[in-house]
Scaffold this motif. Sequence first.
Motif, PDB file in Angstrom:
ATOM      1  N   PRO A 139      -0.986  -1.091  20.480  1.00  0.00           N
ATOM      2  CA  PRO A 139      -1.443  -2.368  19.900  1.00  0.00           C
ATOM      3  C   PRO A 139      -1.631  -2.324  18.391  1.00  0.00           C
ATOM      4  O   PRO A 139      -1.445  -3.349  17.722  1.00  0.00           O
ATOM      5  CB  PRO A 139      -2.764  -2.632  20.618  1.00  0.00           C
ATOM      6  CG  PRO A 139      -3.239  -1.300  21.075  1.00  0.00           C
ATOM      7  CD  PRO A 139      -2.003  -0.518  21.389  1.00  0.00           C
ATOM      8  N   THR A 140      -1.989  -1.165  17.842  1.00  0.00           N
ATOM      9  CA  THR A 140      -2.189  -1.107  16.398  1.00  0.00           C
ATOM     10  C   THR A 140      -0.856  -1.188  15.653  1.00  0.00           C
ATOM     11  O   THR A 140      -0.778  -1.804  14.586  1.00  0.00           O
ATOM     12  CB  THR A 140      -2.929   0.181  15.997  1.00  0.00           C
ATOM     13  OG1 THR A 140      -2.327   1.316  16.628  1.00  0.00           O
ATOM     14  CG2 THR A 140      -4.392   0.109  16.408  1.00  0.00           C
ATOM     15  N   VAL A 141       0.192  -0.593  16.202  1.00  0.00           N
ATOM     16  CA  VAL A 141       1.519  -0.720  15.583  1.00  0.00           C
ATOM     17  C   VAL A 141       1.929  -2.185  15.555  1.00  0.00           C
ATOM     18  O   VAL A 141       2.321  -2.733  14.516  1.00  0.00           O
ATOM     19  CB  VAL A 141       2.575   0.109  16.339  1.00  0.00           C
ATOM     20  CG1 VAL A 141       3.976  -0.203  15.805  1.00  0.00           C
ATOM     21  CG2 VAL A 141       2.310   1.590  16.215  1.00  0.00           C
ATOM     22  N   LEU A 142       1.858  -2.831  16.698  1.00  0.00           N
ATOM     23  CA  LEU A 142       2.342  -4.205  16.833  1.00  0.00           C
ATOM     24  C   LEU A 142       1.571  -5.172  15.933  1.00  0.00           C
ATOM     25  O   LEU A 142       2.164  -5.983  15.213  1.00  0.00           O
ATOM     26  CB  LEU A 142       2.242  -4.647  18.295  1.00  0.00           C
ATOM     27  CG  LEU A 142       2.906  -5.974  18.652  1.00  0.00           C
ATOM     28  CD1 LEU A 142       4.390  -5.934  18.342  1.00  0.00           C
ATOM     29  CD2 LEU A 142       2.673  -6.305  20.114  1.00  0.00           C
ATOM     30  N   ASN A 143       0.252  -5.079  15.945  1.00  0.00           N
ATOM     31  CA  ASN A 143      -0.545  -6.014  15.156  1.00  0.00           C
ATOM     32  C   ASN A 143      -0.454  -5.732  13.663  1.00  0.00           C
ATOM     33  O   ASN A 143      -0.486  -6.672  12.856  1.00  0.00           O
ATOM     34  CB  ASN A 143      -2.002  -5.970  15.621  1.00  0.00           C
ATOM     35  CG  ASN A 143      -2.227  -6.748  16.898  1.00  0.00           C
ATOM     36  OD1 ASN A 143      -2.482  -7.943  16.892  1.00  0.00           O
ATOM     37  ND2 ASN A 143      -2.131  -6.053  18.024  1.00  0.00           N
ATOM     38  N   SER A 144      -0.357  -4.470  13.282  1.00  0.00           N
ATOM     39  CA  SER A 144      -0.191  -4.154  11.867  1.00  0.00           C
ATOM     40  C   SER A 144       1.149  -4.669  11.358  1.00  0.00           C
ATOM     41  O   SER A 144       1.238  -5.237  10.255  1.00  0.00           O
ATOM     42  CB  SER A 144      -0.294  -2.645  11.647  1.00  0.00           C
ATOM     43  OG  SER A 144      -1.553  -2.158  12.051  1.00  0.00           O
ATOM     44  N   TYR A 145       2.176  -4.492  12.163  1.00  0.00           N
ATOM     45  CA  TYR A 145       3.510  -4.986  11.794  1.00  0.00           C
ATOM     46  C   TYR A 145       3.495  -6.501  11.643  1.00  0.00           C
ATOM     47  O   TYR A 145       3.988  -7.048  10.646  1.00  0.00           O
ATOM     48  CB  TYR A 145       4.517  -4.558  12.861  1.00  0.00           C
ATOM     49  CG  TYR A 145       5.930  -5.034  12.600  1.00  0.00           C
ATOM     50  CD1 TYR A 145       6.791  -4.294  11.806  1.00  0.00           C
ATOM     51  CD2 TYR A 145       6.394  -6.226  13.149  1.00  0.00           C
ATOM     52  CE1 TYR A 145       8.093  -4.728  11.561  1.00  0.00           C
ATOM     53  CE2 TYR A 145       7.678  -6.671  12.919  1.00  0.00           C
ATOM     54  CZ  TYR A 145       8.519  -5.922  12.122  1.00  0.00           C
ATOM     55  OH  TYR A 145       9.805  -6.366  11.879  1.00  0.00           O
ATOM     56  N   GLU A 146       2.940  -7.192  12.632  1.00  0.00           N
ATOM     57  CA  GLU A 146       2.886  -8.652  12.580  1.00  0.00           C
ATOM     58  C   GLU A 146       2.034  -9.131  11.415  1.00  0.00           C
ATOM     59  O   GLU A 146       2.357 -10.132  10.765  1.00  0.00           O
ATOM     60  CB  GLU A 146       2.337  -9.207  13.899  1.00  0.00           C
ATOM     61  CG  GLU A 146       3.232  -8.982  15.098  1.00  0.00           C
ATOM     62  CD  GLU A 146       4.547  -9.736  14.987  1.00  0.00           C
ATOM     63  OE1 GLU A 146       4.537 -10.860  14.448  1.00  0.00           O
ATOM     64  OE2 GLU A 146       5.588  -9.201  15.428  1.00  0.00           O
ATOM     65  N   GLY A 147       0.933  -8.438  11.151  1.00  0.00           N
ATOM     66  CA  GLY A 147       0.063  -8.845  10.061  1.00  0.00           C
ATOM     67  C   GLY A 147       0.752  -8.785   8.714  1.00  0.00           C
ATOM     68  O   GLY A 147       0.636  -9.715   7.899  1.00  0.00           O
ATOM     69  N   ILE A 148       1.498  -7.713   8.452  1.00  0.00           N
ATOM     70  CA  ILE A 148       2.183  -7.562   7.163  1.00  0.00           C
ATOM     71  C   ILE A 148       3.345  -8.538   7.046  1.00  0.00           C
ATOM     72  O   ILE A 148       3.533  -9.178   6.009  1.00  0.00           O
ATOM     73  CB  ILE A 148       2.684  -6.112   6.980  1.00  0.00           C
ATOM     74  CG1 ILE A 148       1.500  -5.128   6.897  1.00  0.00           C
ATOM     75  CG2 ILE A 148       3.560  -5.996   5.740  1.00  0.00           C
ATOM     76  CD1 ILE A 148       0.650  -5.272   5.666  1.00  0.00           C
ATOM     77  N   THR A 149       4.136  -8.662   8.098  1.00  0.00           N
ATOM     78  CA  THR A 149       5.344  -9.507   8.021  1.00  0.00           C
ATOM     79  C   THR A 149       5.029 -10.996   7.965  1.00  0.00           C
ATOM     80  O   THR A 149       5.883 -11.782   7.546  1.00  0.00           O
ATOM     81  CB  THR A 149       6.271  -9.230   9.216  1.00  0.00           C
ATOM     82  OG1 THR A 149       5.546  -9.429  10.443  1.00  0.00           O
ATOM     83  CG2 THR A 149       6.827  -7.824   9.167  1.00  0.00           C
ATOM     84  N   HIS A 150       3.824 -11.395   8.372  1.00  0.00           N
ATOM     85  CA  HIS A 150       3.485 -12.820   8.371  1.00  0.00           C
ATOM     86  C   HIS A 150       2.618 -13.227   7.180  1.00  0.00           C
ATOM     87  O   HIS A 150       2.043 -14.315   7.189  1.00  0.00           O
ATOM     88  CB  HIS A 150       2.786 -13.197   9.683  1.00  0.00           C
ATOM     89  CG  HIS A 150       3.720 -13.305  10.847  1.00  0.00           C
ATOM     90  ND1 HIS A 150       4.167 -12.198  11.540  1.00  0.00           N
ATOM     91  CD2 HIS A 150       4.306 -14.376  11.430  1.00  0.00           C
ATOM     92  CE1 HIS A 150       4.977 -12.591  12.503  1.00  0.00           C
ATOM     93  NE2 HIS A 150       5.081 -13.893  12.461  1.00  0.00           N
ATOM     94  N   VAL A 151       2.535 -12.369   6.176  1.00  0.00           N
ATOM     95  CA  VAL A 151       1.840 -12.760   4.941  1.00  0.00           C
ATOM     96  C   VAL A 151       2.624 -13.890   4.272  1.00  0.00           C
ATOM     97  O   VAL A 151       3.851 -13.806   4.143  1.00  0.00           O
ATOM     98  CB  VAL A 151       1.706 -11.559   3.985  1.00  0.00           C
ATOM     99  CG1 VAL A 151       1.128 -12.005   2.647  1.00  0.00           C
ATOM    100  CG2 VAL A 151       0.819 -10.504   4.618  1.00  0.00           C
TER     101      VAL A 151
END
Length: 259
Positions: A139-151
């Motif tokens: 879950p940390t990979v997925l949410n970190s990825y989504e968080g950065i890419t959706h800035v």
Amino acid sequence: MSMLLKRPPARIAIGLVVPVLILFWWQAQSQAGGARALAFVPLGSVATAFAELAGSGQLLDDALATLSRAVTGLLLGGIAGVTLGVVMATSRLVDRLVGPLYHAIRQVPLLGWLPLIGLWLGNGDGAKLLIVSLAAFYPTVLNSYEGITHVEKRYLDVGRIYGFTSVQRFRLILLPAALPLILTGVTQALAFAWIATIGTEILLGSGSGLGAAMGLAQAQQRMDVILVAILVTALLGFTLNDLFARLRGHLLRWQGASA
């Protein structure tokens, strides 16, 4: 305890209604006789078992072993997950190289890895820690990825106008904007790591821990001990989630100010 005292009395009372009703129902079932008396241990027996385990120090040892395993796995898996998620989001090459493998292996249930990990590492602490770390990693990979890419792009445009370097852009724009989703991933990782810790202790059996105590009590047909371990597991899990929720609220306090 201090956290509970800070809550409004009405809120505490409402939250206790359902647990108290369950206790009354449980006690009634234990006194019904027949098969129900075997399935529902009297609350007095549970209290006696708690006093016995607490007095011997076994309950504290098991609780500390489980907490240590869960927190260590959360730290290892969470740090690795956030790091990989951020790198995948900021590097197209890494995303193309690692992304497909990550999305493939995360489809395998954690229990599906147990036979392979058991062959590699046996059923000791190393195997348990690896499973718990994986539970926190996904879950940390997925949410970190989504968080950065959706800035939002407009934030990045401001950075370009001010001539931010790559490090400044990450520290001042990407990380603060992605932090809510990153912390959401850590919240999920905490829950998954706690469940994985108890599950692996039950399934692998060896060593100390609340899950191992449950498995041993099942073999000994000690329903009272099982219930004590379940109650302690629930209280510790609730406390961990409550503490992290407070930390998350503190780290994101600027959201309320900007709203």
